[in-house]
Design a protein around this motif. Structure first.
Motif, short mmCIF file in Angstrom:
data_model
loop_
_atom_site.label_atom_id
_atom_site.label_comp_id
_atom_site.label_asym_id
_atom_site.label_seq_id
_atom_site.Cartn_x
_atom_site.Cartn_y
_atom_site.Cartn_z
N UNK A 124 0.85 -1.19 -0.08
CA UNK A 124 -0.04 -0.03 -0.17
C UNK A 124 0.91 1.23 -0.11
N UNK A 125 0.57 2.28 -1.00
CA UNK A 125 1.32 3.46 -0.61
C UNK A 125 1.03 4.19 0.34
N UNK A 126 1.96 5.06 0.79
CA UNK A 126 1.64 6.04 2.16
C UNK A 126 0.49 6.81 2.25
N UNK A 127 0.18 7.51 1.04
CA UNK A 127 -1.15 8.27 0.76
C UNK A 127 -2.40 7.52 1.01
N UNK A 128 -2.52 6.15 1.17
CA UNK A 128 -3.57 5.75 1.38
C UNK A 128 -3.89 5.79 2.93
N UNK A 129 -3.03 6.37 3.72
CA UNK A 129 -3.42 6.42 5.13
C UNK A 129 -4.12 7.75 5.65
N UNK A 183 -4.85 12.77 -2.84
CA UNK A 183 -4.76 13.02 -4.40
C UNK A 183 -4.04 11.90 -5.00
N UNK A 184 -4.73 11.37 -5.78
CA UNK A 184 -3.92 10.00 -6.63
C UNK A 184 -3.16 10.87 -7.61
N UNK A 226 -9.19 14.47 -6.04
CA UNK A 226 -9.30 13.74 -4.57
C UNK A 226 -10.04 12.53 -4.76
N UNK A 227 -9.60 11.32 -4.07
CA UNK A 227 -10.28 10.31 -3.87
C UNK A 227 -10.24 9.75 -2.71
N UNK A 258 0.62 17.87 -7.77
CA UNK A 258 1.63 17.55 -6.67
C UNK A 258 2.62 16.57 -7.36
N UNK A 259 4.02 16.85 -7.12
CA UNK A 259 4.89 15.92 -7.81
C UNK A 259 4.85 14.55 -7.45
N UNK A 260 5.01 13.47 -8.44
CA UNK A 260 4.88 12.25 -8.17
C UNK A 260 6.17 11.78 -7.72
N UNK A 261 6.02 11.14 -6.48
CA UNK A 261 7.03 10.86 -5.54
C UNK A 261 7.35 9.39 -5.94
N UNK A 262 8.76 9.11 -6.03
CA UNK A 262 9.12 7.72 -6.40
C UNK A 262 9.22 6.73 -4.87
N UNK A 263 8.76 5.57 -4.99
CA UNK A 263 9.06 4.69 -4.02
C UNK A 263 10.31 3.99 -4.01
N UNK A 264 10.90 4.12 -2.87
CA UNK A 264 12.20 3.51 -2.63
C UNK A 264 12.24 2.76 -1.13
#
Length: 599
Positions: free
Chosen positions: A68-73, A78-79, A89-90, A200-206
């Motif tokens: 799960x990505x962090x923004x689901x919390x 904003x997807x 917004x979702x 918003x900038x698309x942040x890469x997951x690391x």
């Protein structure tokens, strides 16, 4: 020498049997051990299968939460992957009650101790809000302290703007939502803000391992060394994810991780339902993987033993143990009956050897007694035979004068009577030993019969120095059922026994008759050394002669009292050595009283 030879033969017979029994037991023990090992392998394999299946199921749960990505919390987000020129917004998929019954709900802990859940948003459904409040209450009560040290950065969301995207996601999404709702209501300025707001900038997951996690508490200025990818990216474009991992604090079980952006970190996790994990879900998994050879049960890890195989469950259930056991009793693994059989065989061998040795000892003792008996009988026969031969030769040669002829003839009669009685004793003993002794019981006056026998024997006994005391024989009749011949033989043996062994300082031998209830009593008592209490029963054994008789070297066959008891019992009575008030030995013979006897 014979005793040693007997022991050797016993050992030669018992040793092969003992070796065979021990060998059989060792083979049975090896077979039982093999069966036990096979059973243990089966149980261990069954437990390993279930433990592996449990680990896979828990790993699937952990991996799903980790994806799960962090923004689901946040309830609104904003997807970043929305294809649109404007920001959208979702509602987060974590804003509803989880479909997985193992998960109670999700939570997020930001720097400064701010705790939130996508379930408890004011616009969330009532059921979701109730679930979210319960999750926050349990996390705040048991997990806040151990997790707080992993959240570091600005203490508030306002300070974190343009730095910690995880922490400001809710603020940013709410601003966009408010602008969209204002524009939808007709506010021109809001519509302008919506159109002019950049995406918003698309942040890469690391994904980074836990080894790179800062260990100091609440120091958001500490910078973790950058990777080459981070060095090439602009600030804020990288979201560093620590992998989800299971945790347990008391009865609280959870899965959690740390997400960092721009040097600040938040803790994200999901609180698990302890009752479901330990109850229905775990039992279903055990039932699905249970085999017919193994029974499974879950117990606390620190509970006492009693399991054939014990395996610790993987986290977050590592406070529990899987107890596995084979179905049914461990057939063929117990050596109880083999041990009993081996002990029985060895005990039988020991008893058989002991019995054989005892029988051999009895045979040796009996042979010695028989030799002594033969010697005694030979001696007893030799004396009257020698007298008979001497007197016969004297009469044949005419050496006996007329004056001595009557005495010589009287001696011949006495020795013949003695010889006849000795032969009769031997024959009677033989019949008693063979169980062929017969008696003919008649009613007679016991007292009168005893008086007559005493008068007939008085002269012979007085010649041997015996003083007969018949005062104990009453003058009135004492009716009894006896065999006259057997009675005579009993009384004569008792008198002979008293004359041989009972003469001491007082040569008196007392004889008496009395009535005792339904029986008549005949007794003979001397004034000699008596019989020790330990020998009062043994003197009635055949060939037995007491220690006093042996030490005094008095001749005898050892049959007298044995014949007395045998004939007494044949007539329905018994014989015993009774305690004597004074010195000497008192032998009592109990005989059946005549039915018609007056009371």
């Amino acid at each position: 020498m014979d005793r040693v030879r007997a022991w050797h033969w016993s050992a030669l017979l018992a040793l092969p049997v003992a070796l065979l029994a021990v060998g059989w037991y060792r083979v049975a023990a090896r077979e039982a051990g093999a069966r036990q090992e096979a059973r243990q392998r089966t149980v261990a394999q069954g437990a390993a299968l279930v433990t592996a299946a449990l680990g896979e199921a828990l790993e699937e749960l952990r991996a799903r939460e980790d994806e799960r990505p962090y923004y689901h919390w946040t309830y609104y987000y904003t997807p970043p992957d929305l294809i649109s020129v404007q920001e959208g917004v979702a509602v987060s998929p974590l804003g509803a009650v989880p479909r997985d019954p193992r998960v109670q709900g999700h939570f997020q802990l930001d720097p400064g101790g701010a705790l939130s859940s996508p379930l408890e948003h004011p616009e969330a459904p009532m059921a979701s809000r109730a679930r979210g409040l319960r999750v926050l209450r349990e996390v705040r009560g048991g997990l806040l302290a151990p997790l707080a040290r992993h959240a570091h950065g600005p203490p508030s969301a306002l300070d974190a703007l343009n730095t910690n995207a995880v922490q400001t996601q809710a603020v940013y999404s709410n601003e966009v939502l408010q602008d969209i709702r204002a524009a939808q209501s007709g506010e021109r300025s809001a519509w302008s803000r919506v159109q002019n707001r950049p995406r918003a900038p698309l942040r890469q997951r690391m994904d980074i391992p836990w080894e790179r996690q800062p260990t100091q508490t609440h120091i958001y200025t500490q910078i973790v060394p950058r990777t080459p990818e981070e060095s090439q990216a602009r600030p804020g474009e990288i979201a560093r994810y620590r992998p989800m991992t299971f945790g347990r604090e008391g009865s609280l079980r959870y899965v959690w991780r740390v997400v960092e952006t721009a040097g600040a970190a938040s803790v994200q996790g999901a609180l698990l339902d302890d009752g479901v994990l330990r109850g229905a879900w775990l039992q279903r998994l055990l039932a699905r993987h249970r085999t017919g050879d193994v029974t499974l049960a879950v117990r606390p890890w620190d509970a006492p033993g009693g399991c054939e195989h014990r395996a610790r469950l993987p986290p977050p259930l590592d406070d529990l143990a899987l107890c596995a056991a084979g179905v049914g009793p461990a057939e063929g693994t117990s050596l109880a009956w083999q041990r009993m059989a081996l002990l029985g065989v060895l005990a039988t061998l020991v008893l058989a050897t002991w019995a054989r040795q005892r029988a051999h000892a009895r045979e040796v003792a009996l042979a010695a007694v028989e030799r002594s008996f033969v010697a005694s009988v030979s001696h007893e026969l030799r004396t009257p035979l020698a007298t008979l031969r001497l007197h016969a030769e004297m009469l044949a040669e005419g050496w006996v004068t007329e004056a001595r002829r009557a005495k010589v003839l009287k001696d011949l009669v006495a020795q013949t009577t003695r010889l006849s009685r000795l032969v009769e004793d031997v024959l009677t003993f033989g019949r008693l030993a063979a169980g062929k002794a017969t008696v003919e019981l008649v009613e007679l006056d016991l007292a009168g019969r005893v008086r007559a026998l005493l008068e007939a024997e008085r002269e012979r006994l007085e010649a041997r120095g015996v003083l007969l005391d018949a005062s104990g024989v009453p003058s009135e009749e004492v009716r009894a059922r006896v065999d006259p011949t057997a009675l005579e033989q009993v009384l004569l043996n008792l008198l002979e026994n008293a004359a041989r062994y009972g003469l001491g300082g007082d040569p008196t031998v007392s004889v008496g008759v009395a009535v005792r209830g339904e029986q008549c009593l005949l007794y003979v008592q001397d004034r000699g050394a008596g019989i020790p209490e330990a020998e009062r029963e043994r003197v009635f054994d055949r060939f037995y002669r007491g220690e006093g008789a042996s030490r005094s070297h008095v001749a005898g066959t050892g049959l007298g009292l044995a014949i007395v008891r045998g004939l007494s019992r044949a007539m329905g009575g018994d014989a015993r050595v009774a305690p004597s008030e004074g010195p000497g030995c008192r032998v009592e013979v109990l005989l059946a009283r005549a039915i018609s006897a007056p009371s």
